[in-house]
Scaffold this motif. Structure first.
Motif, PDB file in Angstrom:
ATOM      1  N   ASP A   1       0.811  -1.214   0.000  1.00 34.38           N
ATOM      2  CA  ASP A   1       0.000   0.000   0.000  1.00 34.38           C
ATOM      3  C   ASP A   1       0.846   1.267   0.000  1.00 34.38           C
ATOM      4  OD1 ASP A   1      -2.394  -1.344  -0.034  1.00 34.38           O
ATOM      5  OD2 ASP A   1      -2.622  -1.373   2.142  1.00 34.38           O
ATOM      6  N   THR A   2       2.132   1.142   0.293  1.00 29.61           N
ATOM      7  CA  THR A   2       2.998   2.318   0.357  1.00 29.61           C
ATOM      8  C   THR A   2       4.136   2.170  -0.644  1.00 29.61           C
ATOM      9  OG1 THR A   2       2.509   2.524   2.728  1.00 29.61           O
ATOM     10  CG2 THR A   2       4.361   3.801   1.870  1.00 29.61           C
ATOM     11  N   PRO A   3       3.982   2.697  -1.848  1.00 30.15           N
ATOM     12  CA  PRO A   3       5.056   2.615  -2.845  1.00 30.15           C
ATOM     13  C   PRO A   3       6.324   3.299  -2.341  1.00 30.15           C
ATOM     14  CG  PRO A   3       2.994   3.317  -3.844  1.00 30.15           C
ATOM     15  CD  PRO A   3       2.794   3.380  -2.366  1.00 30.15           C
ATOM     16  N   GLU A   4       7.474   2.761  -2.758  1.00 32.18           N
ATOM     17  CA  GLU A   4       8.749   3.277  -2.266  1.00 32.18           C
ATOM     18  C   GLU A   4       9.770   3.356  -3.396  1.00 32.18           C
ATOM     19  OE1 GLU A   4       8.747   1.626   2.336  1.00 32.18           O
ATOM     20  OE2 GLU A   4       9.354   0.260   0.720  1.00 32.18           O
ATOM     21  N   TYR A   5      10.801   4.162  -3.168  1.00 30.81           N
ATOM     22  CA  TYR A   5      11.916   4.249  -4.105  1.00 30.81           C
ATOM     23  C   TYR A   5      13.167   4.628  -3.324  1.00 30.81           C
ATOM     24  CZ  TYR A   5      11.429   9.340  -3.802  1.00 30.81           C
ATOM     25  OH  TYR A   5      11.367  10.637  -3.342  1.00 30.81           O
ATOM     26  N   TYR A   6      14.321   4.356  -3.925  1.00 33.06           N
ATOM     27  CA  TYR A   6      15.600   4.707  -3.315  1.00 33.06           C
ATOM     28  C   TYR A   6      16.200   5.909  -4.030  1.00 33.06           C
ATOM     29  CZ  TYR A   6      15.809   0.440  -0.520  1.00 33.06           C
ATOM     30  OH  TYR A   6      15.563  -0.538   0.399  1.00 33.06           O
ATOM     31  N   LYS A   7      16.954   6.703  -3.257  1.00 29.06           N
ATOM     32  CA  LYS A   7      17.672   7.843  -3.817  1.00 29.06           C
ATOM     33  C   LYS A   7      19.087   7.862  -3.260  1.00 29.06           C
ATOM     34  CE  LYS A   7      17.644  12.924  -4.158  1.00 29.06           C
ATOM     35  NZ  LYS A   7      16.930  14.173  -3.780  1.00 29.06           N
ATOM     36  N   SER A   8      20.046   8.135  -4.136  1.00 24.38           N
ATOM     37  CA  SER A   8      21.438   8.315  -3.728  1.00 24.38           C
ATOM     38  C   SER A   8      21.881   9.719  -4.099  1.00 24.38           C
ATOM     39  CB  SER A   8      22.342   7.293  -4.431  1.00 24.38           C
ATOM     40  OG  SER A   8      23.709   7.574  -4.173  1.00 24.38           O
ATOM     41  N   VAL A   9      22.622  10.367  -3.215  1.00 26.21           N
ATOM     42  CA  VAL A   9      23.141  11.710  -3.503  1.00 26.21           C
ATOM     43  C   VAL A   9      24.665  11.719  -3.522  1.00 26.21           C
ATOM     44  CG1 VAL A   9      21.106  12.898  -2.611  1.00 26.21           C
ATOM     45  CG2 VAL A   9      22.996  12.356  -1.055  1.00 26.21           C
TER      46      VAL A   9
ATOM     47  N   SER B   1       9.298   7.081   0.666  1.00 26.38           N
ATOM     48  CA  SER B   1       7.927   6.652   0.404  1.00 26.38           C
ATOM     49  C   SER B   1       7.225   7.634  -0.515  1.00 26.38           C
ATOM     50  CB  SER B   1       7.142   6.535   1.715  1.00 26.38           C
ATOM     51  OG  SER B   1       7.694   5.541   2.544  1.00 26.38           O
ATOM     52  N   VAL B   2       6.333   7.098  -1.347  1.00 28.79           N
ATOM     53  CA  VAL B   2       5.465   7.922  -2.183  1.00 28.79           C
ATOM     54  C   VAL B   2       4.149   8.071  -1.436  1.00 28.79           C
ATOM     55  CG1 VAL B   2       4.273   8.108  -4.395  1.00 28.79           C
ATOM     56  CG2 VAL B   2       6.562   7.110  -4.282  1.00 28.79           C
ATOM     57  N   THR B   3       3.933   9.227  -0.863  1.00 28.68           N
ATOM     58  CA  THR B   3       2.759   9.446  -0.021  1.00 28.68           C
ATOM     59  C   THR B   3       1.734  10.286  -0.758  1.00 28.68           C
ATOM     60  OG1 THR B   3       3.853  11.366   0.958  1.00 28.68           O
ATOM     61  CG2 THR B   3       4.066   9.277   2.111  1.00 28.68           C
ATOM     62  N   SER B   4       0.516   9.768  -0.836  1.00 27.78           N
ATOM     63  CA  SER B   4      -0.582  10.496  -1.453  1.00 27.78           C
ATOM     64  C   SER B   4      -1.876   9.945  -0.885  1.00 27.78           C
ATOM     65  CB  SER B   4      -0.558  10.351  -2.975  1.00 27.78           C
ATOM     66  OG  SER B   4      -1.535  11.172  -3.571  1.00 27.78           O
ATOM     67  N   VAL B   5      -2.920  10.734  -0.922  1.00 32.19           N
ATOM     68  CA  VAL B   5      -4.162  10.362  -0.256  1.00 32.19           C
ATOM     69  C   VAL B   5      -4.976   9.404  -1.114  1.00 32.19           C
ATOM     70  CG1 VAL B   5      -6.329  11.233   0.694  1.00 32.19           C
ATOM     71  CG2 VAL B   5      -4.220  12.559   0.958  1.00 32.19           C
ATOM     72  N   GLY B   6      -5.310   8.241  -0.553  1.00 30.81           N
ATOM     73  CA  GLY B   6      -6.345   7.396  -1.122  1.00 30.81           C
ATOM     74  C   GLY B   6      -5.973   6.521  -2.290  1.00 30.81           C
ATOM     75  N   VAL B   7      -4.738   6.580  -2.787  1.00 37.45           N
ATOM     76  CA  VAL B   7      -4.374   5.802  -3.968  1.00 37.45           C
ATOM     77  C   VAL B   7      -3.062   5.084  -3.698  1.00 37.45           C
ATOM     78  CG1 VAL B   7      -3.842   5.873  -6.429  1.00 37.45           C
ATOM     79  CG2 VAL B   7      -5.494   7.477  -5.463  1.00 37.45           C
TER      80      VAL B   7
ATOM     81  N   THR C   1      -3.540   2.917 -14.090  1.00 37.59           N
ATOM     82  CA  THR C   1      -3.358   4.369 -14.159  1.00 37.59           C
ATOM     83  C   THR C   1      -2.457   4.887 -13.045  1.00 37.59           C
ATOM     84  OG1 THR C   1      -5.360   4.710 -12.841  1.00 37.59           O
ATOM     85  CG2 THR C   1      -5.603   4.708 -15.241  1.00 37.59           C
ATOM     86  N   PHE C   2      -1.678   4.011 -12.438  1.00 44.58           N
ATOM     87  CA  PHE C   2      -0.837   4.414 -11.309  1.00 44.58           C
ATOM     88  C   PHE C   2       0.294   5.317 -11.797  1.00 44.58           C
ATOM     89  CE2 PHE C   2       2.815   3.417  -8.468  1.00 44.58           C
ATOM     90  CZ  PHE C   2       2.338   4.117  -7.380  1.00 44.58           C
ATOM     91  N   PHE C   3       0.213   6.602 -11.430  1.00 44.10           N
ATOM     92  CA  PHE C   3       1.189   7.593 -11.876  1.00 44.10           C
ATOM     93  C   PHE C   3       1.194   8.739 -10.873  1.00 44.10           C
ATOM     94  CE2 PHE C   3       2.859  11.079 -14.452  1.00 44.10           C
ATOM     95  CZ  PHE C   3       3.821  10.454 -15.236  1.00 44.10           C
TER      96      PHE C   3
ATOM     97  N   ASN D   1       8.936  15.287  -1.403  1.00 46.52           N
ATOM     98  CA  ASN D   1       8.300  15.546  -0.113  1.00 46.52           C
ATOM     99  C   ASN D   1       6.794  15.338  -0.190  1.00 46.52           C
ATOM    100  OD1 ASN D   1      10.648  16.341   1.417  1.00 46.52           O
ATOM    101  ND2 ASN D   1      10.692  18.205   0.183  1.00 46.52           N
ATOM    102  N   ASN D   2       6.216  15.657  -1.344  1.00 45.86           N
ATOM    103  CA  ASN D   2       4.787  15.423  -1.581  1.00 45.86           C
ATOM    104  C   ASN D   2       4.611  14.869  -2.988  1.00 45.86           C
ATOM    105  OD1 ASN D   2       4.946  18.308   0.052  1.00 45.86           O
ATOM    106  ND2 ASN D   2       3.443  16.882   0.907  1.00 45.86           N
ATOM    107  N   TRP D   3       3.558  14.071  -3.154  1.00 47.80           N
ATOM    108  CA  TRP D   3       3.272  13.465  -4.451  1.00 47.80           C
ATOM    109  C   TRP D   3       1.803  13.660  -4.792  1.00 47.80           C
ATOM    110  CZ3 TRP D   3       7.003  11.019  -7.463  1.00 47.80           C
ATOM    111  CH2 TRP D   3       8.238  10.804  -6.846  1.00 47.80           C
ATOM    112  N   ASP D   4       1.517  13.922  -6.062  1.00 44.42           N
ATOM    113  CA  ASP D   4       0.147  14.064  -6.546  1.00 44.42           C
ATOM    114  C   ASP D   4      -0.166  12.934  -7.516  1.00 44.42           C
ATOM    115  OD1 ASP D   4      -0.424  16.473  -5.179  1.00 44.42           O
ATOM    116  OD2 ASP D   4       0.685  17.603  -6.701  1.00 44.42           O
ATOM    117  N   TYR D   5      -1.342  12.343  -7.350  1.00 42.41           N
ATOM    118  CA  TYR D   5      -1.800  11.275  -8.222  1.00 42.41           C
ATOM    119  C   TYR D   5      -2.300  11.875  -9.532  1.00 42.41           C
ATOM    120  CZ  TYR D   5      -4.597   7.211  -9.694  1.00 42.41           C
ATOM    121  OH  TYR D   5      -5.139   6.158 -10.384  1.00 42.41           O
ATOM    122  N   LYS D   6      -1.813  11.351 -10.663  1.00 38.96           N
ATOM    123  CA  LYS D   6      -2.150  11.874 -11.985  1.00 38.96           C
ATOM    124  C   LYS D   6      -2.706  10.747 -12.857  1.00 38.96           C
ATOM    125  CE  LYS D   6      -0.291  16.034 -11.324  1.00 38.96           C
ATOM    126  NZ  LYS D   6      -1.011  17.315 -11.465  1.00 38.96           N
TER     127      LYS D   6
END
Length: 435
Positions: free
Chosen positions: A244-252, A262-268, A290-292, A300-305
């Motif tokens: 239920d909580t999509p995730e990704y890694y980042k290296s700097v 985590s990819v956090t967004s409401v309801g999707v 349609t997961f995008f 910091n924030n993600w919007d469902y498109k």
């Protein structure tokens, strides 16, 4: 006073040279026909020239930034999974076995006008070629398979001869591979049997002679699916998991260390496969259906498109303002006033179907009806509501067709669960209640 003026002019110059993304830019659907499948991979060598491959057996090319496409190759027996071009002439395309004895590797030296089967050059027959990357005009790496038998092969003579590395001690499966230079490279997939089958990224600094783990995920039954390098320091890796909580890694720090996000967004929620960042601020993740998601503030924030498209797998950043992604069509992040695309019909993506005979409320035993539209690797499992695999019903390669598969839930506690199907097409699931 003089110092303040100098700073003011410096700021003006800085603004003039900062990469500019037009506020009018949006994702536009291009007119590429995937026969109802999805485009599994793509490769652009400049802003205008690129190739895509799909599960229906075709290779398409555009020479005008996706406004029109030419079918260069078609074989309905092939399920293309990967494509890679070094320049406008030299390229490779790889398949999944998909009912054939082994995977197929094709090569072109004329921009795709003709393709030659060079599978016989490979030292080991494999069931799939999931990822590939050309380091220079002669050197190419290929890797697979996304569900088992992890390997990496390397050629330094444009595919005439190859060296094979069995990656089984580190990885159960491999999906993607990327080299920063001739020596340093990364491969992503799933950790070895006995280590929890977690998402993994391995790294080499000696041109593939040795590999070491730099990322080992926290949860079982996951894969790190795609790798993107934004610049010398910043890299990303998408996590494919039924959660239920999509995730990704980042290296700097150029891939030395990685942080889970985590990819956090409401309801999707959905399964990530593709990931692409245009800058550290602006980026996207996508998967099946349609997961995008889109972020404009470094994740910091993600919007469902949901209106952008469907079934995303590969993103490719071309420059500071241009990005492509592939799914059931090809999509371009651009100012729409710069495009002139004729109207066309978007085919609904093909998919497998499954259902429980009778009721989804199960006491002891049940039968799962499964319809596969193509030959595929097929894994059926029962997951709980927090994404943990409780039981494997069956796994292995199956041919297209209708199946009735009995399974038991006698040893599983009462409650809500999911029957999860994992194939070439990714994850699909149905809800069940064990009573």
């Amino acid at each position: 006073m003089k110092r303040l003026n100098t700073l003011k002019y410096a700021c003006v110059l800085f603004v003039l040279f900062v990469p500019f993304v037009s506020l009018a830019q949006t994702w536009q659907t291009l007119n590429a026909n995937a026969f109802g499948w999805r485009f599994e991979d793509m490769q652009f060598v400049n802003t205008e020239t690129g190739w895509v491959v799909d599960g229906g057996g075709q290779i398409l090319k555009t020479s005008n930034g996706g406004l029109s496409w030419t079918q260069q190759y078609y074989n309905s027996d092939y399920y293309f999974r990967s494509v890679e071009f070094y320049n406008e002439n030299i390229g490779f395309a790889g398949t999944l076995a998909n009912g054939n004895p082994t995977a197929t590797l094709l090569k072109t030296i004329d921009g795709g006008t003709t393709w030659t089967d060079i599978s016989s050059n490979l030292p080991v027959s494999v069931a799939g070629i999931c990822g590939m990357h050309m380091v220079d005009e002669s050197t190419i790496y290929i890797t697979g398979l996304f569900y088992a038998d992890a390997y990496i092969m390397k050629s330094v003579d444009q595919g005439n001869t190859w060296t094979y590395t069995d990656m089984g001690t580190l990885c159960n499966a491999l999906v993607d591979i990327y080299f920063k230079d001739e020596n340093m490279g990364y491969a992503a997939g799933q950790s070895a049997q006995g280590t929890g089958l977690k998402g993994i990224i391995v790294r080499t600094i000696d041109a593939g002679q040795t590999w070491n783990t730099v990322v080992l995920g926290e949860d079982s039954n996951e894969r790190i699916w795609k790798i993107q390098e934004l610049n010398d320091s910043v890299m990303y890796g998408s996590v494919e998991a039924h959660t239920d909580t999509p995730e990704y890694y980042k290296s700097v720090d150029g891939g030395l260390t990685w942080q889970l996000n985590s990819v956090t967004s409401v309801g999707v929620s959905g399964t990530i496969q593709g990931i692409g960042f245009l800058s550290e601020d602006i980026g996207w993740v996508g998967g099946y259906d349609t997961f995008f998601y889109e972020t404009t503030n470094q994740g910091n924030n993600w919007d469902y498109k949901p209106t952008v498209g469907t079934s995303f797998n590969r993103f490719q950043r071309i420059n500071d303002t241009l990005m492509y992604t592939s799914g059931t069509n090809v999509y371009k992040y651009v100012d729409p006033s710069l495009l002139s695309i004729e109207e066309f019909e978007i085919n609904k993506p093909k998919g497998h179907t499954m259902q429980v005979q009778g009721s989804n409320i199960i006491k002891d035993n049940a039968i799962l009806e499964l319809d596969l539209i193509n030959n595929t690797y097929c894994e059926l499992s029962i997951y709980n509501t927090i994404g943990q695999r409780i039981k494997t019903i069956s796994q292995g390669r199956r041919n297209a067709g209708h199946y009735e598969i009995p399974f038991s839930v006698k040893t599983i506690s009462k409650g809500q669960y999911f029957v999860v199907l994992y194939t070439y097409h990714g994850y699909e699931s149905i809800k069940i209640i064990i009573d």
